[in-house]
Design an enzyme around this catalytic site. Structure first.
Site, PDB file in Angstrom:
ATOM      1  N   HIS A   7       0.820  -1.216   0.000  1.00 30.76           N
ATOM      2  CA  HIS A   7       0.000   0.000   0.000  1.00 30.76           C
ATOM      3  C   HIS A   7       0.850   1.262   0.000  1.00 30.76           C
ATOM      4  O   HIS A   7       2.032   1.245   0.310  1.00 30.76           O
ATOM      5  CB  HIS A   7      -0.988   0.029   1.169  1.00 30.76           C
ATOM      6  CG  HIS A   7      -0.385   0.022   2.553  1.00 30.76           C
ATOM      7  ND1 HIS A   7      -0.145  -1.132   3.255  1.00 30.76           N
ATOM      8  CD2 HIS A   7      -0.015   1.030   3.371  1.00 30.76           C
ATOM      9  CE1 HIS A   7       0.352  -0.825   4.450  1.00 30.76           C
ATOM     10  NE2 HIS A   7       0.461   0.486   4.545  1.00 30.76           N
ATOM     11  N   GLU A  43      -8.107   4.262   9.819  1.00 33.06           N
ATOM     12  CA  GLU A  43      -7.581   4.010   8.483  1.00 33.06           C
ATOM     13  C   GLU A  43      -8.611   3.312   7.615  1.00 33.06           C
ATOM     14  O   GLU A  43      -9.473   2.586   8.103  1.00 33.06           O
ATOM     15  CB  GLU A  43      -6.299   3.185   8.560  1.00 33.06           C
ATOM     16  CG  GLU A  43      -6.485   1.851   9.238  1.00 33.06           C
ATOM     17  CD  GLU A  43      -5.162   1.185   9.598  1.00 33.06           C
ATOM     18  OE1 GLU A  43      -4.124   1.852   9.571  1.00 33.06           O
ATOM     19  OE2 GLU A  43      -5.184  -0.002   9.891  1.00 33.06           O
ATOM     20  N   GLN A  60      -3.966   3.310   1.337  1.00 33.91           N
ATOM     21  CA  GLN A  60      -4.335   3.326   2.759  1.00 33.91           C
ATOM     22  C   GLN A  60      -4.498   4.782   3.190  1.00 33.91           C
ATOM     23  O   GLN A  60      -3.526   5.545   3.185  1.00 33.91           O
ATOM     24  CB  GLN A  60      -3.231   2.659   3.586  1.00 33.91           C
ATOM     25  CG  GLN A  60      -3.465   2.668   5.085  1.00 33.91           C
ATOM     26  CD  GLN A  60      -2.369   1.920   5.836  1.00 33.91           C
ATOM     27  OE1 GLN A  60      -1.227   2.351   5.865  1.00 33.91           O
ATOM     28  NE2 GLN A  60      -2.726   0.772   6.392  1.00 33.91           N
ATOM     29  N   HIS A  84       3.747   7.198   3.742  1.00 37.44           N
ATOM     30  CA  HIS A  84       4.671   6.056   3.679  1.00 37.44           C
ATOM     31  C   HIS A  84       4.324   5.146   2.525  1.00 37.44           C
ATOM     32  O   HIS A  84       3.233   5.218   1.952  1.00 37.44           O
ATOM     33  CB  HIS A  84       4.699   5.268   4.994  1.00 37.44           C
ATOM     34  CG  HIS A  84       3.407   4.586   5.365  1.00 37.44           C
ATOM     35  ND1 HIS A  84       2.413   5.195   6.094  1.00 37.44           N
ATOM     36  CD2 HIS A  84       2.958   3.337   5.111  1.00 37.44           C
ATOM     37  CE1 HIS A  84       1.410   4.342   6.278  1.00 37.44           C
ATOM     38  NE2 HIS A  84       1.705   3.207   5.677  1.00 37.44           N
ATOM     39  N   GLU A 134       7.397   0.831   5.141  1.00 37.04           N
ATOM     40  CA  GLU A 134       6.771  -0.210   5.957  1.00 37.04           C
ATOM     41  C   GLU A 134       6.976  -1.552   5.268  1.00 37.04           C
ATOM     42  O   GLU A 134       6.954  -1.634   4.035  1.00 37.04           O
ATOM     43  CB  GLU A 134       5.270   0.106   6.091  1.00 37.04           C
ATOM     44  CG  GLU A 134       4.454  -0.906   6.884  1.00 37.04           C
ATOM     45  CD  GLU A 134       2.959  -0.538   6.903  1.00 37.04           C
ATOM     46  OE1 GLU A 134       2.609   0.662   6.767  1.00 37.04           O
ATOM     47  OE2 GLU A 134       2.140  -1.467   7.033  1.00 37.04           O
TER      48      GLU A 134
HETATM   49  C1  V0V Z   1       8.972  11.888   9.973  1.00 38.93           C
HETATM   50  N1  V0V Z   1       9.942  12.133   9.086  1.00 38.93           N
HETATM   51  C2  V0V Z   1       9.569  11.626   7.912  1.00 38.93           C
HETATM   52  C3  V0V Z   1       8.305  11.053   8.118  1.00 38.93           C
HETATM   53  N2  V0V Z   1       7.964  11.208   9.420  1.00 38.93           N
HETATM   54  N3  V0V Z   1      10.182  11.607   6.718  1.00 38.93           N
HETATM   55  C4  V0V Z   1       9.525  11.005   5.688  1.00 38.93           C
HETATM   56  N4  V0V Z   1       8.305  10.445   5.819  1.00 38.93           N
HETATM   57  C5  V0V Z   1       7.661  10.446   7.005  1.00 38.93           C
HETATM   58  N5  V0V Z   1       6.456   9.880   7.125  1.00 38.93           N
HETATM   59  C6  V0V Z   1      11.174  12.867   9.335  1.00 38.93           C
HETATM   60  C7  V0V Z   1      10.899  14.245   9.903  1.00 38.93           C
HETATM   61  O1  V0V Z   1      10.689  15.190   8.876  1.00 38.93           O
HETATM   62  C8  V0V Z   1      12.150  14.537  10.686  1.00 38.93           C
HETATM   63  O2  V0V Z   1      13.159  14.990   9.829  1.00 38.93           O
HETATM   64  C9  V0V Z   1      12.554  13.167  11.206  1.00 38.93           C
HETATM   65  O3  V0V Z   1      11.936  12.205  10.332  1.00 38.93           O
HETATM   66  C10 V0V Z   1      12.070  12.927  12.635  1.00 38.93           C
HETATM   67  O4  V0V Z   1      10.691  13.175  12.640  1.00 38.93           O
HETATM   68  P1  V0V Z   1       9.816  13.703  13.846  1.00 38.93           P
HETATM   69  O5  V0V Z   1       9.034  14.865  13.419  1.00 38.93           O
HETATM   70  O6  V0V Z   1      10.640  13.791  15.081  1.00 38.93           O
HETATM   71  O7  V0V Z   1       8.737  12.584  13.861  1.00 38.93           O
HETATM   72  P2  V0V Z   1       8.391  11.382  14.796  1.00 38.93           P
HETATM   73  O8  V0V Z   1       8.688  11.679  16.227  1.00 38.93           O
HETATM   74  O9  V0V Z   1       6.990  11.055  14.457  1.00 38.93           O
HETATM   75  O10 V0V Z   1       9.306  10.179  14.352  1.00 38.93           O
HETATM   76  C11 V0V Z   1       9.387   9.739  13.005  1.00 38.93           C
HETATM   77  C12 V0V Z   1       9.144   8.196  12.922  1.00 38.93           C
HETATM   78  C13 V0V Z   1       7.689   7.962  13.353  1.00 38.93           C
HETATM   79  C14 V0V Z   1       9.396   7.752  11.508  1.00 38.93           C
HETATM   80  C15 V0V Z   1      10.121   7.483  13.886  1.00 38.93           C
HETATM   81  O11 V0V Z   1       6.826   8.673  12.474  1.00 38.93           O
HETATM   82  C16 V0V Z   1       7.287   6.498  13.380  1.00 38.93           C
HETATM   83  O12 V0V Z   1       7.549   5.783  14.347  1.00 38.93           O
HETATM   84  N6  V0V Z   1       6.622   6.004  12.299  1.00 38.93           N
HETATM   85  C17 V0V Z   1       6.216   4.603  12.211  1.00 38.93           C
HETATM   86  C18 V0V Z   1       4.800   4.402  12.655  1.00 38.93           C
HETATM   87  C19 V0V Z   1       3.793   5.104  11.796  1.00 38.93           C
HETATM   88  O13 V0V Z   1       4.145   5.951  10.961  1.00 38.93           O
HETATM   89  N7  V0V Z   1       2.469   4.783  12.011  1.00 38.93           N
HETATM   90  C20 V0V Z   1       1.384   5.397  11.255  1.00 38.93           C
HETATM   91  C21 V0V Z   1       0.946   4.512  10.143  1.00 38.93           C
HETATM   92  P3  V0V Z   1      13.975  16.331  10.109  1.00 38.93           P
HETATM   93  O14 V0V Z   1      12.972  17.396  10.207  1.00 38.93           O
HETATM   94  O15 V0V Z   1      14.687  16.052  11.414  1.00 38.93           O
HETATM   95  O16 V0V Z   1      14.907  16.452   8.943  1.00 38.93           O
HETATM   96  S1  V0V Z   1       0.197   3.038  10.753  1.00 38.93           S
HETATM   97  C22 V0V Z   1       0.066   1.930   9.437  1.00 38.93           C
HETATM   98  O17 V0V Z   1       0.644   2.236   8.328  1.00 38.93           O
HETATM   99  C23 V0V Z   1      -0.658   0.765   9.627  1.00 38.93           C
HETATM  100  C24 V0V Z   1      -1.355   0.465  10.896  1.00 38.93           C
HETATM  101  C25 V0V Z   1      -0.743  -0.259   8.560  1.00 38.93           C
HETATM  102  O18 V0V Z   1      -1.426  -1.308   8.778  1.00 38.93           O
HETATM  103  O19 V0V Z   1      -0.172  -0.100   7.474  1.00 38.93           O
HETATM  104 CO    CO Z   2       0.701   1.446   6.425  1.00 31.55          CO
END
Ligand code: V0V
Ligand code: CO
Length: 150
Positions: A7, A43, A60, A84, A134
């Protein structure tokens, strides 16, 4: 082995309005919707096509359930858009460990629950040229959340 795009995750402010845009504009219907409290999202999965390995490819749509969540923080900073990309595999554990061994940060020690009874993990965007990536294994065929869709 990563075999397909599972996705594209798209962050939005209003899940129902965004799903209606996808229906009215492209004809894509919501196959499944759920809330994942651990991830802080509501979602909706829009099934786009089936794939050779019996899985499927989805859009998604993601609406945050709280501001202090990955999608909530991302929306506040960037506004709506692609959040993502998810690659599908039959073996999320094995593939994510192999990727970790290459020096890419895998965010979870063990895969966590994803939509439709899938199992998911994420790779840090800073290790993936700016793309939050992912890895997902769909629920097995024959189970309620099977990846092949209906
Ligand atoms: C953050 N950054 C990204 C980003 N999110 N870059 C690209 N794409 C993204 N989606 C960058 C951000 O600009 C910062 O860069 C740096 O990473 C740190 O970000 P932050 O603002 O401190 O953000 P945090 O604290 O949210 O941490 C980022 C991470 C977090 C990736 C660690 O978003 C995470 O744990 N994501 C995984 C879980 C998730 O996204 N769940 C939602 C979808 P600079 O500014 O320092 O350069 S759930 C899902 O998909 C499901 C359930 C499914 O079934 O598929
Ligand atoms: Co997802």
């Amino acid at each position: 082995m990563l075999t397909r795009i599972d996705h594209i995750g798209i962050a939005c402010h209003d899940l129902d309005a965004t799903a209606e845009f996808y229906r009215a504009t492209y004809g894509f219907e919501v196959l499944h919707a759920e809330t994942n409290e651990e991830q802080g999202v509501r979602e909706a999965m829009l099934r786009i096509n089936g794939t050779d390995d019996g899985g499927a490819t989805y859009v998604q749509l993601l609406e945050p359930t709280r501001a202090d969540s990955p999608v909530g923080r991302w929306l506040a900073k960037n506004g709506e858009g692609v959040h993502h990309i998810a690659f599908g595999t039959a073996d999320v554990e094995g593939d994510s460990e192999a990727i970790r061994a290459k020096g890419v940060r895998v965010l979870y020690d063990r895969p966590r629950p994803g939509t439709m009874d899938s199992r998911i993990t994420f790779l840090h965007p800073k290790d993936c040229h700016g793309v939050l990536t992912e890895i997902v294994t769909a629920a097995p065929p024959g189970t309620p959340g099977e990846g092949s869709g209906h």
